[in-house]
Design an enzyme around this catalytic site. Structure first.
Site, PDB file in Angstrom:
ATOM      1  N   ASP A 193       0.815  -1.219   0.000  1.00  0.00           N
ATOM      2  CA  ASP A 193       0.000   0.000   0.000  1.00  0.00           C
ATOM      3  C   ASP A 193       0.847   1.267   0.000  1.00  0.00           C
ATOM      4  O   ASP A 193       0.456   2.274  -0.592  1.00  0.00           O
ATOM      5  CB  ASP A 193      -0.936  -0.010   1.213  1.00  0.00           C
ATOM      6  CG  ASP A 193      -2.116  -0.954   1.021  1.00  0.00           C
ATOM      7  OD1 ASP A 193      -2.539  -1.148  -0.131  1.00  0.00           O
ATOM      8  OD2 ASP A 193      -2.609  -1.489   2.026  1.00  0.00           O
ATOM      9  N   GLY A 194       2.012   1.233   0.652  1.00  0.00           N
ATOM     10  CA  GLY A 194       2.880   2.409   0.648  1.00  0.00           C
ATOM     11  C   GLY A 194       3.363   2.742  -0.750  1.00  0.00           C
ATOM     12  O   GLY A 194       3.391   3.913  -1.157  1.00  0.00           O
ATOM     13  N   ASP A 217      -4.912  13.926  20.613  1.00  0.00           N
ATOM     14  CA  ASP A 217      -3.559  13.833  20.056  1.00  0.00           C
ATOM     15  C   ASP A 217      -3.503  14.387  18.639  1.00  0.00           C
ATOM     16  O   ASP A 217      -2.413  14.620  18.114  1.00  0.00           O
ATOM     17  CB  ASP A 217      -3.093  12.374  20.028  1.00  0.00           C
ATOM     18  CG  ASP A 217      -2.664  11.877  21.398  1.00  0.00           C
ATOM     19  OD1 ASP A 217      -2.704  12.667  22.369  1.00  0.00           O
ATOM     20  OD2 ASP A 217      -2.286  10.695  21.510  1.00  0.00           O
TER      21      ASP A 217
END
Length: 260
Positions: free
Chosen positions: A51-52, A150
């Site tokens: 996927d990267g 966050d």
């Protein structure tokens, strides 16, 4: 098909002889494999990776009209269509024109005077590890209050199954013209994700007195936003072109990838 671009994982030990096999299959069918970096005019791009690598290729060919199809040499490979063990058979079908193309919405982000297009997601997070931030947020100019967290994820449909999903956000089916907005580790029992249409933009204001925000597009930092600075995110004008085998529908990929 006459001209083919190839994008690889970048780790020869991961893909083994796959590139040589692809080149042989293409040659046998009269398809020209373009040299790396000289892929203008490619009819299709084939990714040998996960996927990267798919994300990198979709970004690289954004706005060119070249669709991207993947052979999975990664771990999850949700965006890929061909399993590595079925590469030869799958590519033979692709070279014969047996594939479908999905037009997927992208994101446009503005922060600290910088603009970026993201295929998957725009993440706004604390620039100081372990420090929560106070984010004011609005959709379409309507104030939705203040949230300690966050960070926040704005995800396209293709990116909704990545960091957004692991943070409890909604999955958006390919073809939806919308983005998911999800808080990362909200300090609240009531913070919920939201799906926002193209007609609305999301504004995020850093109300943390002493902590800057880091803004990332597809995992790459492009801006630092100081206290009282703003990040704006909306759906982009350009669309990424994801190719799959005809049976590689979103729902089949969703079932096969996430049902275990």
């Amino acid at each position: 098909m006459r001209r083919l671009a190839v994008v690889t994982h970048g780790k020869p030990e991961t893909i083994g002889s796959a590139l040589e096999r692809l080149e042989r299959l293409a040659s046998e069918r009269g398809v020209e494999v373009l040299p790396e970096g000289e892929d203008e005019g490619a009819d299709l791009a084939v990714v040998l990776g996960g996927d990267g690598t798919m994300l990198r290729a979709l970004q690289r060919f954004l706005g060119t009209g070249t669709a991207v199809i993947g052979v999975n040499f990664g771990r999850v490979g949700f965006l890929t269509s061909i399993p590595r063990e079925a590469m030869d058979k799958g590519l033979a079908r692709v070279f014969a024109g047996e594939y479908a193309v999905h037009e997927l919405a992208t994101l446009e982000a503005e922060a600290a005077g910088e603009r970026r297009t993201a295929v998957n997601d725009v993440v706004t997070t604390s620039s100081t590890l372990g420090r929560i931030v106070e984010l004011g947020w609005a959709v379409g100019g309507e104030d939705l209050g203040l949230q300690a967290c966050d960070g926040m994820i704005c995800a396209s449909p293709s990116g909704s199954t990545a960091y957004n999903l692991s943070s409890g956000g909604p999955v958006l089916v390919w073809g939806l013209d919308a983005m998911a907005v999800t808080f990362v580790a909200p300090h609240s029992l009531h913070a919920r994700p939201l799906v926002v249409p193209r007609s609305r933009r999301v504004s995020i204001v850093n109300h943390t007195p002493d902590v800057a925000l880091t803004v990332l597009a597809d995992g790459h930092t492009f801006a630092q936003v100081e206290p009282e600075g703003t990040v704006n995110v909306g759906l982009g004008e350009r669309r990424s072109l994801l190719a799959t085998l005809p049976e590689g529908t979103f729902f089949r990929r969703y079932r096969d990838t996430f049902s275990a």
